[in-house]
Design a protein around this motif. Sequence first.
Motif: not given
Lengths: 251, 260
Positions: A136, B183, B211
């Motif tokens: 991320g 996700q 995310q």
Amino acid sequence: MNKNLLIFTSKKNALLLSAFAAVCTLLVSLTYVYTAPLIEQQAQQDLLNKLNQVLVPERFDNNPLENCLHITDKSIFGDDESHVIYRATQQEQPYALVFQTQTLKGYNGLIKLMVAIDKTGKVQGVRTLQHKETPGLGDKIDLEKSDWVLSFNDMKVNSDTDKRWFVKKDGGYFDQFTGATITPRAVVNQLRQSIRYVSSNFDRLFVMENQCVVDEMLPPDSLVQPITTDPQSQFDEQKATLTTKDEVSND
Amino acid sequence: MTNTTTSGEINDNEDIDNDLIEPKANAFKLVDWSGIAKEGLWKNNPALVQLLGLCPLLAVTNTFINALGLGIATMLVLIVSNLTISLVKDWVTKEIRIPVFIMIIASFVTIVELLMNAYTYGLYLSLGIFIPLIVTNCAIIGRAEAYASRNPPLNAAFDGLMMGLGFTVILLLLGGAREIIGQGTLFDGAHLLFGEWARTLEFQIFHFDQQFLLAVLPPGAFIGMGFIIAGKNYLDNKELEEQKNKAAKKVERARVTTVN
């Protein structure tokens, strides 16, 4: 009597254990022998897929896996191990060099990259092969998460301190990620160094002898020496030199 | 007095013996398949109750497909190792039991690893170290020691299947939940396991720019695992209470009859 019994059971146990070990080893070996060619094939296919990703498919017509060099050079690869450089050609003419490089300056462990540059030094493609950056945040160096690596395409490194080859925070051209500057900085810096080094040595690397010749192929000396000598006669020459060497050693 | 009590005791003992013998005889004739299944899937689930094999459970469940891959691998190893251990249990002496079990398990894990390397290369790469680590999954050696070394081969193999299935179901639950929350996708990377056609299986449930890190990283697995265990305990307690209520009702009726 008791002692004898103890020895007997120990012997029996040792034999049993060895028997089990033998059978288990046999099973594993059989599976290994059976799967080894498949695994090799899979690894080659995987490598070829990666090569096809960093190269422009229309611009080469050889199998880079069969044209390569084994080199140890810290300024290219970022470590002291021996690595492989693949060479892509079109009609026997040099097109691109594909090499791996790596850096430990990322946020979490090793980042492995694969890079292809053509003879003018232009980047054909960069892919991240392996990394453990934070999901991320830093993992945007992976094409599956973000197309950041595509921003290297068609870029050239003009000098060791080419001002564009830094992240924006350091005054350069490439984006850093929100919340993660260390990862892209490590990647850009490593790429700048190794691309600069490879592109300034492009010709030298391309004339070096091919070390991945497949048996069926003709000797690829035509690449090294574009003089119009018959490959067969060269082969004979090599043979001749080999035999003379043998003779010398026999003497 | 003393005579009667001793005779009573003897009778009691005989009764107990009979009780012990009868179910044993039954167990050999009629295998309690549903009992084994219940043990593996619910009552004694390796992931939820025994809490074995947590390391791979927590590390690999970031996507559904990873979870499925490891689940299948673990299940295969469990079935084959249980079967083999049950087959050889009579030859293995007590002293070398554990090394032999570990050797058998390690061999099968290595074989599974080689096969996965050969046939599902992408998945092999994405599961990485956790395939060889199946050897250290305590669920497997645990079943070998607790069940397979004491029961006939078929029962042991079935126990392996059910324990493996119970483990896999929890992996899938956790993997699916973490993938969706983290996700927003499901079946991401299905082609790694099933081949190129399976790319169409992947779908985006919802999309976000960032995310949800907590679900993607291992702490998310711990939290998710906590919820699943809590859910199981809730259901168990509910069932227990219902049983108690039923029992209480029966007792009331009995009282009513006695009063009348």
